[in-house]
Enzyme design. Structure first.
Site, short mmCIF file in Angstrom:
data_model
loop_
_atom_site.label_atom_id
_atom_site.label_comp_id
_atom_site.label_asym_id
_atom_site.label_seq_id
_atom_site.Cartn_x
_atom_site.Cartn_y
_atom_site.Cartn_z
N ARG A 102 0.87 -1.18 0.00
CA ARG A 102 0.00 0.00 0.00
C ARG A 102 0.90 1.22 0.00
O ARG A 102 1.65 1.46 0.95
CB ARG A 102 -0.91 0.01 1.22
CG ARG A 102 -1.57 1.35 1.45
CD ARG A 102 -2.65 1.33 2.50
NE ARG A 102 -3.82 0.61 2.04
CZ ARG A 102 -5.04 0.73 2.58
NH1 ARG A 102 -5.24 1.55 3.59
NH2 ARG A 102 -6.05 0.04 2.11
N HIS A 129 -7.45 0.35 -6.17
CA HIS A 129 -7.61 -0.45 -4.95
C HIS A 129 -8.35 -1.75 -5.33
O HIS A 129 -9.51 -1.95 -4.97
CB HIS A 129 -8.38 0.35 -3.89
CG HIS A 129 -8.34 -0.21 -2.51
ND1 HIS A 129 -7.60 -1.33 -2.16
CD2 HIS A 129 -8.97 0.18 -1.36
CE1 HIS A 129 -7.77 -1.57 -0.87
NE2 HIS A 129 -8.59 -0.68 -0.37
N GLN A 132 -10.29 -4.18 -2.74
CA GLN A 132 -11.56 -3.66 -2.22
C GLN A 132 -12.70 -3.99 -3.20
O GLN A 132 -13.76 -4.46 -2.79
CB GLN A 132 -11.46 -2.14 -2.03
CG GLN A 132 -12.74 -1.50 -1.55
CD GLN A 132 -13.11 -1.95 -0.15
OE1 GLN A 132 -12.31 -1.86 0.76
NE2 GLN A 132 -14.35 -2.42 0.05
N ASP A 217 -17.26 6.84 -1.20
CA ASP A 217 -15.91 6.74 -0.62
C ASP A 217 -15.63 8.11 0.00
O ASP A 217 -16.32 9.09 -0.32
CB ASP A 217 -14.92 6.42 -1.77
CG ASP A 217 -13.47 6.33 -1.33
OD1 ASP A 217 -13.20 6.19 -0.13
OD2 ASP A 217 -12.58 6.40 -2.23
N CYS A 257 -16.49 1.56 1.19
CA CYS A 257 -15.25 0.81 1.40
C CYS A 257 -14.76 0.95 2.84
O CYS A 257 -14.02 0.09 3.32
CB CYS A 257 -14.19 1.26 0.42
SG CYS A 257 -13.92 3.05 0.43
N ARG A 285 -13.58 -8.74 2.67
CA ARG A 285 -12.18 -8.49 2.32
C ARG A 285 -11.32 -9.70 2.72
O ARG A 285 -10.45 -10.14 1.96
CB ARG A 285 -11.65 -7.24 3.06
CG ARG A 285 -12.27 -5.91 2.64
CD ARG A 285 -11.82 -5.48 1.26
NE ARG A 285 -10.39 -5.43 1.12
CZ ARG A 285 -9.60 -4.40 1.48
NH1 ARG A 285 -10.14 -3.31 1.99
NH2 ARG A 285 -8.29 -4.45 1.29
N1 CP Z 1 -11.18 -0.13 2.83
C1 CP Z 1 -9.91 -0.17 3.22
O1 CP Z 1 -9.00 -0.43 2.46
O2 CP Z 1 -9.72 0.12 4.55
P1 CP Z 1 -8.34 0.39 5.28
O3 CP Z 1 -7.83 1.71 4.77
O4 CP Z 1 -8.70 0.43 6.74
O5 CP Z 1 -7.39 -0.72 4.96
N1 NVA Z 2 -10.02 6.54 -1.43
C1 NVA Z 2 -9.69 6.18 -0.08
C2 NVA Z 2 -9.88 4.71 0.14
C3 NVA Z 2 -9.62 4.25 1.54
C4 NVA Z 2 -9.78 2.76 1.67
C5 NVA Z 2 -8.24 6.58 0.19
O1 NVA Z 2 -7.39 6.36 -0.69
O2 NVA Z 2 -7.97 7.13 1.26
#
Ligand code: CP
Ligand code: NVA
Length: 299
Positions: A102, A129, A132, A217, A257, A285
């Site tokens: 990530r 992502h 997700q 989101d 999400c 997930r």
């Molecule tokens: N939805 C999601 O990816 O959550 P986190 O940022 O908590 O991993």
């Molecule tokens: N779009 C959001 C998703 C979090 C899971 C971010 O990137 O912060």
């Protein structure tokens, strides 16, 4: 299936069907199965951004499949002090069996995957992502019995990693995807390409008409905090509201999400309503990622 999962363009419909069959099995047999495809394998989890769901579900999933998960804070790695991504990929490929990452730059993850000889899973970049959206589509399959032809309306920041991945998910499955956003946040034409099942509407209530699923989101994604004021000004009219819920089908379900900011991108009364299935979505997930790990490593 390809070596890596960087976006949903890396899988085809056959992979997706196999993945969801295995997900169903993983979910039904959790805690009862002796299947350990990751036995003796170590997976590095590089995180440059915060996470609750992704980190915990991957760590638990890897452990349940018999593997060893190493949490690696990117800011504490030498790559944060100037070591190249390619050198990092070479070194990690000598120790690990896979990488979950990530970070900010999607291009950086592509570079890592190109050099690494082991599978790389994108656990979120600024642009995509995929894990997700796999869980979201599995949740839709559970609730509707199909993904193709179901109408999902996404409101808010339609250029986020979630929105981009939804586009690739809709291209893969034939889901009907409608975006509600102001001009500045409308979905990326270069990601949509010539798909005819994806559209954009500037009026959120109009967009929500007859929706099977309403999804949003955060308005301010990780890494975009400096734009907070501008984003809230432009996006507040696109809050997932009760007015949108009322315009949708009576059987509509709410997806998010998570993390959610009540009364920002989603009205608290919607988030906490009987329509909301966000915790089923979050749970999935774990099951989907376990199936993904098994498909990437059990071969
Ligand atoms: N939805 C999601 O990816 O959550 P986190 O940022 O908590 O991993
Ligand atoms: N779009 C959001 C998703 C979090 C899971 C971010 O990137 O912060």
């Amino acid at each position: 299936m390809k070596k890596d999962l960087l976006t949903l363009a890396d899988i085809d419909l056959n992979d997706l069907e196999n993945l969801f069959d295995l997900t169903r099995k993983m979910k039904a047999e959790r805690g009862k199965s002796n299947y350990r495809p990751l036995s003796g394998k170590s997976i590095g989890m590089i995180f440059a951004k915060s996470s609750t769901r992704t980190r915990v579900s991957f760590e638990v999933g890897i452990s349940e499949l018999g593997g060893n998960a190493l949490y690696l804070d990117e800011s504490r790695m030498q790559v944060g002090r100037g070591e190249t991504v390619a050198d990092t990929a070479n070194v990690l490929s000598r120790y690990l069996h896979g990488i979950v990452i990530r970070t900010f730059s999607h291009q950086g993850v592509e570079e890592l995957a190109k050099v690494a000889t082991i599978p790389v899973i994108n656990a979120l970049t600024d642009e995509y992502h995929p894990c997700q959206i796999l869980a979201d589509m599995f949740t839709i399959l559970e609730y509707s019995g199909k993904v193709k032809g179901t109408k999902l309306v996404f409101t808010g920041d339609c250029q986020s990693n979630i929105a981009n991945s939804l586009i690739l998910g809709a291209k893969l499955t034939g889901m009907e995807l409608v975006f509600a956003a102001p001009e500045e946040f409308k979905p990326r034409a270069d990601v949509i390409g010539n798909a005819s099942n994806i559209s954009w509407e500037s009026d959120p209530v109009k967009a929500a008409k007859d929706a099977d699923y309403l999804y949003t989101d955060v308005f301010v994604s990780m890494g975009f905090e400096e734009e907070r004021k501008m984003r809230l000004e432009k996006l507040m009219p696109y809050q997932l509201s009760m007015a949108m819920v009322k315009a949708a089908k009576p059987s509509v379900k709410i997806l998010h999400c998570l993390p959610a900011h009540r009364d920002e991108e989603i009205a608290a009364e919607v988030m906490d309503s009987e329509y909301s299935i966000v915790f089923d979505e979050a749970e999935n997930r774990l099951h989907v990622q376990k199936a993904l790990l098994a498909m990437l490593f059990d071969r």
